[in-house]
Design an enzyme around this catalytic site. Structure first.
Site, mmCIF file in Angstrom:
data_model
loop_
_atom_site.group_PDB
_atom_site.id
_atom_site.type_symbol
_atom_site.label_atom_id
_atom_site.label_comp_id
_atom_site.label_asym_id
_atom_site.label_seq_id
_atom_site.Cartn_x
_atom_site.Cartn_y
_atom_site.Cartn_z
ATOM 1 N N LEU A 350 0.828 -1.366 -0.043
ATOM 2 C CA LEU A 350 -0.130 0.004 -0.029
ATOM 3 C C LEU A 350 0.770 1.118 -0.039
ATOM 4 O O LEU A 350 0.405 2.341 -0.440
ATOM 5 C CB LEU A 350 -0.900 0.006 1.175
ATOM 6 C CG LEU A 350 -1.911 -1.000 1.206
ATOM 7 C CD1 LEU A 350 -2.727 -1.032 2.542
ATOM 8 C CD2 LEU A 350 -2.983 -1.085 0.144
ATOM 9 N N GLY A 351 2.124 1.311 0.589
ATOM 10 C CA GLY A 351 2.820 2.409 0.562
ATOM 11 C C GLY A 351 4.335 2.048 1.319
ATOM 12 O O GLY A 351 4.484 1.046 2.088
ATOM 13 N N GLY A 354 9.416 6.153 5.777
ATOM 14 C CA GLY A 354 10.844 6.165 6.483
ATOM 15 C C GLY A 354 10.703 4.959 7.649
ATOM 16 O O GLY A 354 11.996 4.745 8.091
ATOM 17 N N PHE A 355 9.623 4.424 7.973
ATOM 18 C CA PHE A 355 9.450 3.626 9.098
ATOM 19 C C PHE A 355 9.209 2.089 8.417
ATOM 20 O O PHE A 355 9.324 1.131 9.384
ATOM 21 C CB PHE A 355 8.673 3.900 9.965
ATOM 22 C CG PHE A 355 9.082 5.191 10.865
ATOM 23 C CD1 PHE A 355 9.748 5.299 12.048
ATOM 24 C CD2 PHE A 355 8.704 6.647 10.293
ATOM 25 C CE1 PHE A 355 10.098 6.359 12.747
ATOM 26 C CE2 PHE A 355 8.952 7.702 10.842
ATOM 27 C CZ PHE A 355 9.641 7.706 12.115
ATOM 28 N N GLY A 356 9.085 2.004 7.299
ATOM 29 C CA GLY A 356 8.821 0.562 6.915
ATOM 30 C C GLY A 356 7.572 0.626 5.886
ATOM 31 O O GLY A 356 7.468 1.463 5.039
ATOM 32 N N VAL A 358 3.917 -0.852 4.226
ATOM 33 C CA VAL A 358 2.450 -1.092 4.684
ATOM 34 C C VAL A 358 1.867 -1.940 3.534
ATOM 35 O O VAL A 358 2.031 -1.844 2.389
ATOM 36 C CB VAL A 358 1.666 0.175 4.732
ATOM 37 C CG1 VAL A 358 0.269 -0.321 5.220
ATOM 38 C CG2 VAL A 358 2.076 1.120 5.893
ATOM 39 N N LYS A 374 1.641 -3.131 8.944
ATOM 40 C CA LYS A 374 2.953 -2.434 8.946
ATOM 41 C C LYS A 374 3.902 -3.116 9.154
ATOM 42 O O LYS A 374 4.174 -3.816 10.200
ATOM 43 C CB LYS A 374 2.538 -1.101 9.903
ATOM 44 C CG LYS A 374 3.917 -0.137 9.883
ATOM 45 C CD LYS A 374 4.035 0.586 8.813
ATOM 46 C CE LYS A 374 5.379 1.615 8.884
ATOM 47 N NZ LYS A 374 5.245 2.558 7.569
ATOM 48 N N ASP A 470 3.027 15.703 12.342
ATOM 49 C CA ASP A 470 2.960 15.604 10.841
ATOM 50 C C ASP A 470 1.566 15.503 9.990
ATOM 51 O O ASP A 470 1.478 14.659 9.410
ATOM 52 C CB ASP A 470 3.980 14.041 10.762
ATOM 53 C CG ASP A 470 4.388 14.172 9.341
ATOM 54 O OD1 ASP A 470 4.606 15.191 8.774
ATOM 55 O OD2 ASP A 470 4.710 12.954 8.827
#
Length: 674
Positions: A350-351, A354-356, A358, A374, A470
């Site tokens: 899905l996307g 910066g953290f991983g 999905v 995630k 954010d």
């Protein structure tokens, strides 16, 4: 690698940690019948029974004689005791177990008469019930034992009869060795009637933190989320009162007045403390002599290689924190999540942020429930204390316009977080992605209203002040009805002591175009900077342009819109793809609101409560000057509940910050991030 002797010691310590670590004990009874749970699982005393899909803690409706139900008491207790403390509970060397439980309860008035007496969740020293514990004694104590320290009993009572020591006949109490509560709270102010004329089912959540020695109790109608504020929130060292091995269960009583005390479901999670015999292996290992030492050395070398070259191992701190999360998140098996995502198929991606990454997943065993998974590796989790603190924040957030954390999995160093799947993707994708249909004006207005409601919840309604840090279109997801769900709390911080900025770590977070100008100088985010980000989103939704877009000779959208406002041409700012199909009154309201939130001076921006009122039309937008005010530095720090000194990094943002992405997200990029 170090000397062999040191390596052996390290190996011994690691092996001790791994060997003695145990998973928390869990059970979850979603309903009850005569064969479930197993007959030897629960201990029933007096006239308790399983009937009508529930635990009947006092006699149920099967007997028509009203006198049969009078002056009764009963207990249902889980038959296995738990070790709840070890060592000196008054020192840091002592250890107290944490536990979480929730249960469904129905307190029913028979023939709509006045209810009596009460119901309690109990932690007791044994499986027995005191004689003559009916009436006011709630199955806990009796006239001769009440108040004795030898009772070794703690209970959370729901009392429906007022005694001389009670505030009313509708209260919750924390009881220690007595029916006289150490802490009592009237439930009328909570909007709760324990036994209303028309029966209602309630859910009660009890959370005990053995490290902090705090107990919290929440209560709400069945089907409602756990409230943000506990009914009871008290310091409690259970090691002072309870037997080292104690039992969990329920008790209840009737007197001349009667009620049915029904437990509809029950789940319990208890931290398992190591038994003494769990450590006997160490004594054996230390007397094995030279050959044993050599064997351990070989094993240590292999373990060292495994640790550094082989598969990663689970972090016990993360595992413990995940398993002690309050509320409803569940632990998923890695196998089920791998199957749900087709082994993390790229086609289901899905996307990525910066953290991983999905992925979309489908749980076939659960009626093809759709989820968003995630996935990020151990290397992504920098600063575990911050990570775990933030995860605790996310887990307790409950709002219809926030993406909900469903559960988690931690396997071989890999952390997976599971969230509600949002079938309509991100707002960013609908505004700027390849979509067959343009997002209508009504939907845009509805989305902005939902985001405003979420921000107000984070800033003012949640029991801690949370700054999102954010806010942007790619972090706003849309459910099947195009309701906004704010996600990505990877940068969120809970603010304590009524202060609204945070001590940032590692520079200024966020995305260029959404960041308030003062953040470049202070290195801090505040609720006011969240409002600035919201203003950028409002103009983005109305105009159909990204905040940093250069347009009509202006360097950003907000400067262009301000010029149109000055020249009374604000409707030219509305996304031309709508073809004029929009509500002019609403458009003017949102444009002025967007400009107000984008004010360069933080103190001039509207508060979230006011924003919600402006969007609803109950109050007009604030006055917007024809020329955009200049940003002036230094400015006066916000006072009262709006400031906190940045204790980690007080330097201005370095020029390298300008490398922050101005990405064209297609949805789910940084969403669902922790």
């Amino acid at each position: 690698m170090g000397s062999p002797g040191k390596l052996v010691i390290i190996f011994l310590l690691l092996f001790l940690t791994i060997t003695t670590a145990k998973k928390p004990f869990k059970f979850d009874y979603e309903s009850f019948n005569k064969t479930y749970p197993a007959p030897d699982t629960l201990q029933f005393t007096e006239d308790t029974a399983v009937s009508q899909g529930a635990l009947q803690i006092t006699p149920d409706t099967s007997n028509s004689l009203e006198t049969y139900r009078q002056n009764k008491s009963g207990r249902v207790v889980f038959q296995t005791p738990f070790k709840l403390w070890e060592g000196n509970v008054n020192s840091t060397a002592g250890k107290i177990a944490s536990f979480n439980t929730s249960f469904g309860v129905n307190i029913y008035r028979v023939n709509n008469t006045s209810p009596g007496e009460g119901f309690a969740f109990i932690i007791a020293p044994d499986l027995n019930i005191p004689a003559q514990s009916y009436g006011q004694y709630l199955g806990l104590t009796n006239a001769s034992t009440d108040g004795n320290w030898t009772n070794h009993l703690i209970a959370i009572e729901l009392d429906t009869v007022r005694q001389e020591f009670d505030p009313d006949d509708n209260h919750m109490g924390l009881n220690i060795n007595s029916i006289k509560s150490n802490k009592v709270v009237s439930l009328a102010s909570q909007g709760i009637i324990i036994a209303p004329p028309k029966a209602l089912n309630y859910t009660v959540w009890i959370q005990y933190n053995g490290t902090q020695k705090v107990i919290k109790v929440y209560m709400a109608l069945q089907g409602k989320p756990m409230p943000k504020v506990p009914v009871l929130n008290e310091s409690l060292n259970i090691g002072w009162y309870l037997n080292q091995y104690s039992y969990f269960g329920f008790s209840a009583s009737t007197g001349n007045l009667i009620q049915l005390n029904c437990v509809l479901r029950w789940d319990l999670t208890v931290e398992i403390l190591p038994e003494d015999n769990d450590r006997t292996w160490l004594k054996i290992g230390l007397v094995t002599g030279t050959s044993g030492l050599a064997l351990l050395l070989v094993a240590a070398v292999g373990f060292y290689y495994f640790l550094h070259k082989g598969r990663p191992v689970n972090d016990p701190r993360i595992m413990g924190a995940l398993r002690s999360l309050p509320g409803t998140p569940r632990e998923f098996s890695f196998k089920d999540l791998r199957r749900a995502t087709n082994n993390f198929d790229e086609k289901l991606k899905l996307g990525q942020g910066g953290f991983g990454i999905v992925y979309k997943g489908v749980l076939a065993k659960e009626n093809n429930m759709e989820i968003a998974v995630k996935k990020f590796s151990r290397e992504n989790i920098q600063g575990k204390d911050d990570f775990l603190a933030e995860l605790t924040i996310i887990n307790r957030l409950r709002h219809k316009h926030l993406v909900r954390l469903v559960g988690w999995c931690h396997k071989n160093g890999m952390l997976l977080l599971v969230y509600d799947y949002m079938p309509n993707g991100s707002l960013d994708n609908h505004l700027f992605g390849k979509q067959d249909k343009i997002l209508s004006w009504d939907r845009r207005y509805k989305i902005i209203s939902g985001v405003a409601s979420a921000i107000n919840y984070l800033h003012n309604e949640y029991d801690q002040k949370v700054v999102h840090r954010d806010l942007k279109a790619s972090n706003i997801m849309l459910d099947s009805n195009y309701n906004a769900r704010l996600g990505d709390f990877g940068l969120a911080r809970a603010l304590e002591n009524e202060k609204t900025s945070y001590a940032d770590i590692g520079g200024i977070p966020g995305t260029l175009g959404y960041i308030a100008p003062e953040c470049f100088h202070t290195g801090k985010a505040t609720r006011e900077s969240d409002v600035y980000g919201f203003g950028a989103v409002v103009l983005e939704v109305v105009c159909g342009e990204r905040p940093w877009t250069k347009i009509a000779g202006f360097q950003c959208v907000v400067d262009w819109v301000w010029m149109l406002h000055r020249e009374n041409r604000i409707f030219e700012a509305v996304d031309e793809r709508l073809g004029g199909d929009f509500n002019t009154e609403e458009a003017e309201r949102l444009i002025l609101l967007g400009l107000a939130c984008s004010h360069p001076i933080s103190g001039e921006r509207p508060k979230p409560q006011t924003i919600v009122q402006i969007i609803s039309g109950s109050v007009p937008p604030p006055y917007i000057p024809p020329f955009k005010p200049a940003f002036v530095w230094p400015v006066m720090e916000p006072t009262g509940d709006s400031s906190m000194t940045n204790t980690h990094d007080t330097t201005p943002m370095s020029s390298s910050y300008y490398g922050v992405s101005q990405e064209s997200n297609t949805g789910y990029s940084d969403l669902y991030t922790v």
